[in-house]
Design a protein around this motif. Structure first.
Motif, short mmCIF file in Angstrom:
data_model
loop_
_atom_site.label_atom_id
_atom_site.label_comp_id
_atom_site.label_asym_id
_atom_site.label_seq_id
_atom_site.Cartn_x
_atom_site.Cartn_y
_atom_site.Cartn_z
N GLU A 160 -17.17 9.28 -7.14
CA GLU A 160 -16.94 7.68 -7.65
C GLU A 160 -15.36 8.19 -8.09
N THR A 161 -14.05 8.92 -9.23
CA THR A 161 -13.32 8.86 -9.76
C THR A 161 -12.38 9.74 -8.17
N SER A 162 -12.29 10.51 -8.02
CA SER A 162 -11.71 10.57 -7.32
C SER A 162 -11.83 9.58 -5.85
N ARG A 163 -12.96 8.69 -5.63
CA ARG A 163 -11.81 7.60 -4.49
C ARG A 163 -11.03 6.78 -5.29
N LEU A 164 -11.49 6.64 -6.57
CA LEU A 164 -10.44 5.81 -7.36
C LEU A 164 -9.27 6.18 -7.15
N TYR A 165 -9.21 7.46 -7.08
CA TYR A 165 -7.82 8.02 -6.82
C TYR A 165 -7.40 7.72 -5.84
N ILE A 166 -8.47 8.09 -4.63
CA ILE A 166 -7.42 7.98 -3.60
C ILE A 166 -7.19 6.44 -2.98
N ALA A 167 -8.20 5.61 -3.69
CA ALA A 167 -7.72 4.16 -3.88
C ALA A 167 -6.42 4.08 -4.17
N LEU A 168 -6.00 4.19 -5.31
CA LEU A 168 -4.98 3.95 -6.38
C LEU A 168 -3.91 5.21 -5.79
N LEU A 169 -3.56 6.25 -4.67
CA LEU A 169 -3.52 6.82 -4.47
C LEU A 169 -2.83 5.89 -2.79
N LEU A 170 -3.32 5.11 -2.56
CA LEU A 170 -3.10 4.10 -1.37
C LEU A 170 -2.66 2.94 -1.66
N VAL A 171 -3.42 2.55 -2.92
CA VAL A 171 -2.33 0.94 -3.38
C VAL A 171 -1.13 1.46 -3.96
N VAL A 172 -0.74 2.84 -4.12
CA VAL A 172 0.68 3.21 -4.60
C VAL A 172 1.27 3.41 -3.54
N LEU A 173 0.81 4.27 -2.78
CA LEU A 173 1.28 4.11 -1.13
C LEU A 173 2.33 3.03 -0.60
N VAL A 174 1.28 1.63 -0.13
CA VAL A 174 0.89 0.69 0.06
C VAL A 174 2.47 -0.23 0.00
N SER A 175 2.32 -0.31 -1.71
CA SER A 175 3.63 -0.50 -2.44
C SER A 175 5.15 0.11 -2.20
N VAL A 176 4.37 1.38 -1.73
CA VAL A 176 6.52 2.77 -1.76
C VAL A 176 6.49 2.14 -0.70
N VAL A 177 5.27 1.98 0.41
CA VAL A 177 6.08 1.72 1.91
C VAL A 177 6.50 0.22 1.82
N PHE A 178 6.11 -0.80 0.70
CA PHE A 178 6.12 -1.57 0.99
C PHE A 178 7.54 -2.63 0.48
N TRP A 179 7.69 -1.14 -0.62
CA TRP A 179 9.23 -2.14 -1.40
C TRP A 179 10.30 -1.16 -0.36
N LEU A 180 10.18 -0.18 0.13
CA LEU A 180 10.82 1.07 0.98
C LEU A 180 10.91 0.00 2.11
N PHE A 181 10.54 -0.80 2.39
CA PHE A 181 10.72 -2.16 3.36
C PHE A 181 11.33 -2.94 3.44
N ARG A 182 11.54 -3.60 1.47
CA ARG A 182 11.65 -5.16 1.65
C ARG A 182 13.33 -4.25 1.18
N LEU A 183 13.81 -2.64 1.42
CA LEU A 183 14.59 -2.26 0.30
C LEU A 183 15.48 -1.98 1.47
#
Ligand SMILES: Nc1nc2c(ncn2[C@@H]2O[C@H](COP(=O)(O)OP(=O)(O)OP(=O)(O)O)[C@@H](O)[C@H]2O)c(=O)[nH]1
Length: 587
Positions: A373-396
């Motif tokens: 469950e924790t690893s799933r949470l980590y993966i989800a968190l990583l995905l969120v971070v990744l999506v955010s980074v991609v989003f911010w990169l896109f905006r940048l």
């Protein structure tokens, strides 16, 4: 039942088939102790139909056969039958009853260790058994078995549990008998004990002759212990017919021995000897019962009293051998009980250890699932971070592009600024060189724009500039390049455009600008532009040359009166020659 009796009473007639074998077997079972001879006759009646019975009825019949064999003192053939029932019948009620009988066989045959192990097993499954009748049977057999190990309190406890849970069709007779027997075995009973009296009364009323006989025999035994030989003898005479009718081996043997003891106490040695000898005569080979020991003791005492030393010694030797066997047997029972208890303890410890292991395994599973469950949470968190980074990169990237775009555009009119126009024009001209395409460069400069600014304000000047851009755009293709070089100067590069067409477009732009009115403080003002044109056909693909030629043409247009188009080359001279004219002569 009456039908059965009549049928049995007329042996000459053919017996009709049994209509309901299951009911017939239940009836037979209920009569086992109440009317043993009738029970035997019913077994004999159903025996020829055994093969035609249903499977469950066949198993029931086998159980009753086994029971009868034990009753008659022969357990050897019953044991495998009982094992078959336990292993293969699949009927829980029959399995419990067969287990109880097996317990009796093991006890009788002095296989105490097996008996106590089975008793422990049955005691462990007792809480799961809800059927009142099976529970009752188990409790009574458990009481008997633990009594063998001199566990008086436990035997009484099981018997009382059975007394508290009497199923329909049963009475308190057996539980009370077991309580009395356990107390007697533990030397806690007297002839006047109410437990014994109650057991005799209840079993008599319940018409349980075999069990009642057992109680009477205990009472006789107590009378003899208390030297009340007269009462003992009177009671022996009283129960003699019942003992003969029941024809139960143990009781018949006990009866003869007690009679011998009573006679001995009363001083009737002859009758005592007769009874003791008849007890020995009915004994079976290998029989180690306490009854025989008592019989030998009677005979020894008589022979000793009469001075028959040799005979006395011979009986004494038998007595001593049986006594030793009896003591050994008591020890064996105690030992077996202890061993079974130890085994139970070991099993419990193993079960405890297993349940601990299971708990540990469960905890481990829980931990693993928590980790997943924790690893799933980590993966989800990583995905969120990744999506955010991609989003911010896109905006940048988008803002970078936007900034880049803005840096290429003129702030007022949103067309290319001077620098970008020059860069793009250079690039487009280079690509035209490769495929020898044509292009025209138009330089546009609004006429007397300073006066518009001065007369109507800078804001109106801006509006005029924007309107000029809109007008030009209406005449351009998407591939053409349009830029503001500064102030009121604009430049257009028409791609893949011949001189004639370039001239036509430039002229149309001039005409539309000239015809355009802009509102200013309630009044409308007009404005005009001068245009210079240079094309690759004459100026080549060098941007500097092309610009210079266009500028020269524009300068010529200004000089020759403004609001006109002048093309580079000879047309410039021609335009200058017609200084007063509004339009270039070639148009
Ligand atoms: N409203 C406005 N005026 C501008 C802008 N950029 C330059 N100008 C004005 O444009 C005018 C250019 O004037 P000049 O160079 O004298 O040219 P002109 O008045 O058009 O005269 P000719 O070109 O000779 O016809 C100046 O008054 C500048 O202040 C601008 O972005 N907005």
């Amino acid at each position: 039942m009456a039908v059965v009796c009549c049928a049995l009473a007329q042996p000459g007639y053919a017996t009709p088939p049994i209509a309901n074998p299951a009911k017939f077997l239940d009836q037979a079972e209920s009569l086992r102790l109440q009317d043993h001879s009738q029970f035997v006759r019913m077994l004999e009646q159903i025996q020829p139909e055994a093969d035609a019975l249903s499977e469950s009825d066949q198993w029931h019949l086998r159980y009753l056969d086994a029971w009868e064999a034990i009753y008659e003192g022969g357990s050897a053939k019953s044991e495998p039958q009982l094992h078959q029932i336990i292993d293969r019948s699949g009927d829980p009620a029959l399995i419990a009853k067969a287990s109880s009988l097996l317990l009796k066989i093991l006890s009788t045959n002095r296989r105490y260790e097996e008996a106590f192990a089975l008793a422990n097993h049955l005691a462990s499954i007792l809480p799961e058994i809800k059927d009142p009748s099976i529970r009752f049977t188990l409790l009574t057999y458990l009481s008997q078995t633990v009594d063998l190990a001199d566990q008086t309190d436990l035997a009484v406890q099981y018997a009382r549990m059975a007394e508290d849970a009497i199923p329909p069709g049963e009475t308190a007779c057996r539980p009370l008998m077991l309580q009395a027997a356990a107390l007697n075995n533990g030397k806690r009973l007297k002839s006047a004990s109410p437990e014994l009296r109650k057991a005799i009364d209840v079993c008599t009323n319940a018409r349980q002759p075999v069990v009642t006989n057992a109680m009477w025999l205990i009472l006789i035994d107590l009378y003899l212990d208390e030297n009340q030989s007269g009462k003992a003898m009177a009671l022996l005479d009283q129960i003699s017919p019942a003992i003969q009718t029941a024809h139960y081996y143990d009781h018949m043997l006990s009866f003869q021995v007690r009679r011998a003891q009573a006679y001995l106490q009363l001083g009737n040695d002859d009758e005592a000897k007769k009874s003791a000898l008849s007890a020995l005569a009915m004994s079976q080979p290998g029989d180690l019962s306490e009854q025989l020991m008592d019989a030998y003791q009677v005979l020894y005492q008589i022979e000793k009293k009469q001075g028959h030393t040799a005979a006395a010694l011979a009986y004494y030797e038998h007595y001593a051998a049986l006594d030793k066997s009896h003591v050994d047997d008591v020890r064996a029972r105690a030992l077996a009980y202890d061993m079974a208890e130890q085994q139970l303890l070991v099993q419990k410890m193993q079960a405890d250890s297993l349940s601990k292991q299971n708990r540990i395994l469960k905890l481990r599973d829980d931990l693993t699932s928590k980790a997943v469950e924790t690893s799933r949470l980590y993966i989800a968190l990583l995905l969120v971070v990744l999506v955010s980074v991609v989003f911010w990169l896109f905006r940048l990237k988008r803002s970078q592009l936007r900034f880049k775009q803005l840096s290429c555009l003129d702030g007022l009119t949103s067309i290319s600024n001077h620098q970008h126009f020059l860069g793009e024009a250079e690039r487009l001209l280079q690509s035209l060189v490769k495929r020898q395409g044509t292009a025209c460069l138009i330089a546009i400069d609004l006429d007397h724009f300073k006066q518009i600014n001065d007369a109507h304000g800078h804001a109106l000047g801006d509006i005029v500039l924007k309107r000029t851009v809109v007008i030009c755009r209406q005449h351009l293709r998407s591939t053409d390049l349009f830029g503001r070089l500064g102030g009121e100067e604009f430049c257009i590069l028409l791609i893949d455009c011949q001189r004639e067409r370039g001239m036509a477009i430039a002229e149309r732009i001039r005409v539309v600008i000239e015809a355009t009115l802009v509102d200013a403080e309630g009044a409308s003002i007009s404005f005009s532009a001068s245009l210079g044109l240079a094309c690759t056909d004459a100026s080549g693909y060098d941007l500097q040359r092309l610009s210079k030629d266009a500028d020269t043409a524009l300068y010529s247009a200004k000089r020759t009166g403004r609001n006109r188009l002048v093309a580079s080359g000879e047309q410039v001279d021609q335009a200058e020659a017609q200084q007063t004219g509004k339009r270039a002569s070639m148009l």
